[in-house]
Write a protein that holds these residues in place. Structure first.
Motif, PDB file in Angstrom:
ATOM      1  N   ARG A  60       0.837  -1.185   0.000  1.00  0.00           N
ATOM      2  CA  ARG A  60       0.000   0.000   0.000  1.00  0.00           C
ATOM      3  C   ARG A  60       0.880   1.246   0.000  1.00  0.00           C
ATOM      4  N   PRO A  61       0.365   2.388  -0.488  1.00  0.00           N
ATOM      5  CA  PRO A  61       1.174   3.619  -0.525  1.00  0.00           C
ATOM      6  C   PRO A  61       1.686   3.992   0.860  1.00  0.00           C
ATOM      7  N   ARG A  62       2.955   4.394   0.934  1.00  0.00           N
ATOM      8  CA  ARG A  62       3.562   4.705   2.227  1.00  0.00           C
ATOM      9  C   ARG A  62       3.965   6.164   2.380  1.00  0.00           C
ATOM     10  N   LEU A  63       3.870   6.953   1.320  1.00  0.00           N
ATOM     11  CA  LEU A  63       4.135   8.386   1.421  1.00  0.00           C
ATOM     12  C   LEU A  63       2.810   9.136   1.336  1.00  0.00           C
ATOM     13  N   TRP A  64       2.645  10.114   2.223  1.00  0.00           N
ATOM     14  CA  TRP A  64       1.416  10.913   2.249  1.00  0.00           C
ATOM     15  C   TRP A  64       1.589  12.149   1.374  1.00  0.00           C
ATOM     16  N   LEU A  65       0.575  12.436   0.572  1.00  0.00           N
ATOM     17  CA  LEU A  65       0.533  13.639  -0.250  1.00  0.00           C
ATOM     18  C   LEU A  65      -0.792  14.334  -0.008  1.00  0.00           C
ATOM     19  N   SER A  66      -0.729  15.621   0.309  1.00  0.00           N
ATOM     20  CA  SER A  66      -1.955  16.353   0.606  1.00  0.00           C
ATOM     21  C   SER A  66      -2.881  16.375  -0.606  1.00  0.00           C
ATOM     22  N   PRO A  67      -4.175  16.145  -0.399  1.00  0.00           N
ATOM     23  CA  PRO A  67      -5.129  16.241  -1.513  1.00  0.00           C
ATOM     24  C   PRO A  67      -5.281  17.666  -2.028  1.00  0.00           C
ATOM     25  N   THR A  68      -4.792  18.635  -1.256  1.00  0.00           N
ATOM     26  CA  THR A  68      -4.868  20.034  -1.696  1.00  0.00           C
ATOM     27  C   THR A  68      -3.462  20.615  -1.911  1.00  0.00           C
ATOM     28  N   ALA A  69      -2.491  19.742  -2.178  1.00  0.00           N
ATOM     29  CA  ALA A  69      -1.119  20.204  -2.407  1.00  0.00           C
ATOM     30  C   ALA A  69      -1.065  21.170  -3.578  1.00  0.00           C
ATOM     31  N   GLU A  70      -0.221  22.186  -3.442  1.00  0.00           N
ATOM     32  CA  GLU A  70      -0.044  23.189  -4.488  1.00  0.00           C
ATOM     33  C   GLU A  70       1.291  22.983  -5.184  1.00  0.00           C
ATOM     34  N   CYS A  71       1.349  23.372  -6.449  1.00  0.00           N
ATOM     35  CA  CYS A  71       2.574  23.213  -7.223  1.00  0.00           C
ATOM     36  C   CYS A  71       2.702  24.386  -8.188  1.00  0.00           C
ATOM     37  N   GLY A  72       3.901  24.920  -8.288  1.00  0.00           N
ATOM     38  CA  GLY A  72       4.165  26.023  -9.202  1.00  0.00           C
ATOM     39  C   GLY A  72       5.324  26.850  -8.688  1.00  0.00           C
ATOM     40  N   PRO A  73       5.813  27.797  -9.478  1.00  0.00           N
ATOM     41  CA  PRO A  73       6.948  28.615  -9.076  1.00  0.00           C
ATOM     42  C   PRO A  73       6.725  29.257  -7.707  1.00  0.00           C
ATOM     43  N   GLY A  74       7.673  29.051  -6.813  1.00  0.00           N
ATOM     44  CA  GLY A  74       7.589  29.635  -5.487  1.00  0.00           C
ATOM     45  C   GLY A  74       6.753  28.860  -4.502  1.00  0.00           C
ATOM     46  N   LEU A  75       6.110  27.773  -4.946  1.00  0.00           N
ATOM     47  CA  LEU A  75       5.268  26.956  -4.080  1.00  0.00           C
ATOM     48  C   LEU A  75       5.978  25.650  -3.752  1.00  0.00           C
ATOM     49  N   ALA A  76       5.735  25.142  -2.548  1.00  0.00           N
ATOM     50  CA  ALA A  76       6.293  23.856  -2.132  1.00  0.00           C
ATOM     51  C   ALA A  76       5.178  22.826  -2.053  1.00  0.00           C
TER      52      ALA A  76
END
Length: 275
Positions: free
Chosen positions: A37-53
């Protein structure tokens, strides 16, 4: 053909282990062991783009950990596009090289390369920093790993009895009982220096996950708890993860032409890298 830095790729090893990555931040965003099963958590509202983590997975922290220095929190590697070097079945690498924009933040020439390999029950990550310049500079770094927690009774072993420091300040203290376990989901943000032995996340639902690292002598454990105020973590979602971070918290000095490498192995089969 150029790759959108925020486009995810899933790279499947011949044995079925899966690695999910994107070049923004040189970021491993997911890992599923073969048959697991997946072992790394990723936020369902994660943001991506210049200057964002990206919130979750394994952000790369360089050349400054947290606010321990004059740079923006956690440095400059996690919130800009890297260049993909290799992508194959269960294997991926990416590189970040200084440019005009990075030198506005940190005025040094550098090269970073992250390599990830998923196979069987393990995920291996290797981070290399190189100094191609004619001047010496120093850095701190971490692999800011977010691990999925499936059971509120999950605990962390391997850190009990260690001297820890809270990031909010105050005196040092002893973390738990010597040889004992600490609760995974307790609200905490602590740094444990000189804790190079394997650490395990013991989860009654997901099983044992062993974290082993070389070149990263320190560990950081973080869960923000309820009322955290993090815009990219939905309310209650903090109950689904804990960060156990291999780190180098005391500055490493790199002379001209030299390099440094730190590595981490995650083993869902419960074995450390040297066992």
């Amino acid at each position: 053909m150029a790759i959108d830095p925020c486009t995810s790729q899933t790279l499947t090893a011949p044995d079925g282990a899966e690695l999910t990555v994107c070049t923004h931040g040189g970021h491993v965003t997911g890992w599923t062991p073969a048959g697991g099963r997946p072992r790394l958590w990723l936020s369902p509202t994660a943001e991506c783009g210049p200057g964002l983590a990206i919130r979750g997975g394994v952000p790369v922290i360089f050349p400054q950990f947290a606010g321990r220095g004059p740079l923006p929190k956690h440095g400059l590697a996690r919130n800009r596009a890297w260049t993909q070097v290799e992508a194959g079945p269960g294997v991926w690498s990416a590189r970040l090289v200084d440019d005009e924009e990075t030198r506005k933040v940190w005025p040094h020439a550098f090269e970073l390369e992250l390599t990830a390999r998923a196979q069987g029950q393990t995920l291996d990550l290797e981070l290399t920093a190189r100094n191609p310049s004619d001047e010496t500079w120093s850095f701190t770094a971490a692999l800011h790993s977010y691990f999925t927690v499936g059971d509120p009774a999950a605990v962390i072993t391997g850190l009990g009895g260690r001297v820890a420091a809270d990031s909010t300040g105050g005196p040092e203290f002893v973390l738990g009982e010597p040889g004992g376990a600490i609760e995974a989901l307790t609200t905490r943000d602590v740094a444990i220096e000189g804790a190079g032995d394997p650490v395990a996340l013991e989860d009654p639902q997901l099983g044992r996950l062993v974290v082993t690292a070389n070149g990263f002598p320190d560990r950081v454990v973080w869960n923000p708890g309820a009322g955290h105020g993090l815009g990219d973590v939905p309310d209650g979602a903090e109950r689904g993860w804990v960060c156990i971070e291999p780190a180098v918290l005391q500055p490493v000095e790199l002379t001209p032409g030299s390099d440094w490498t730190g590595s981490m192995r995650l083993d869902a089969g419960g074995h450390s890298a040297d066992s």
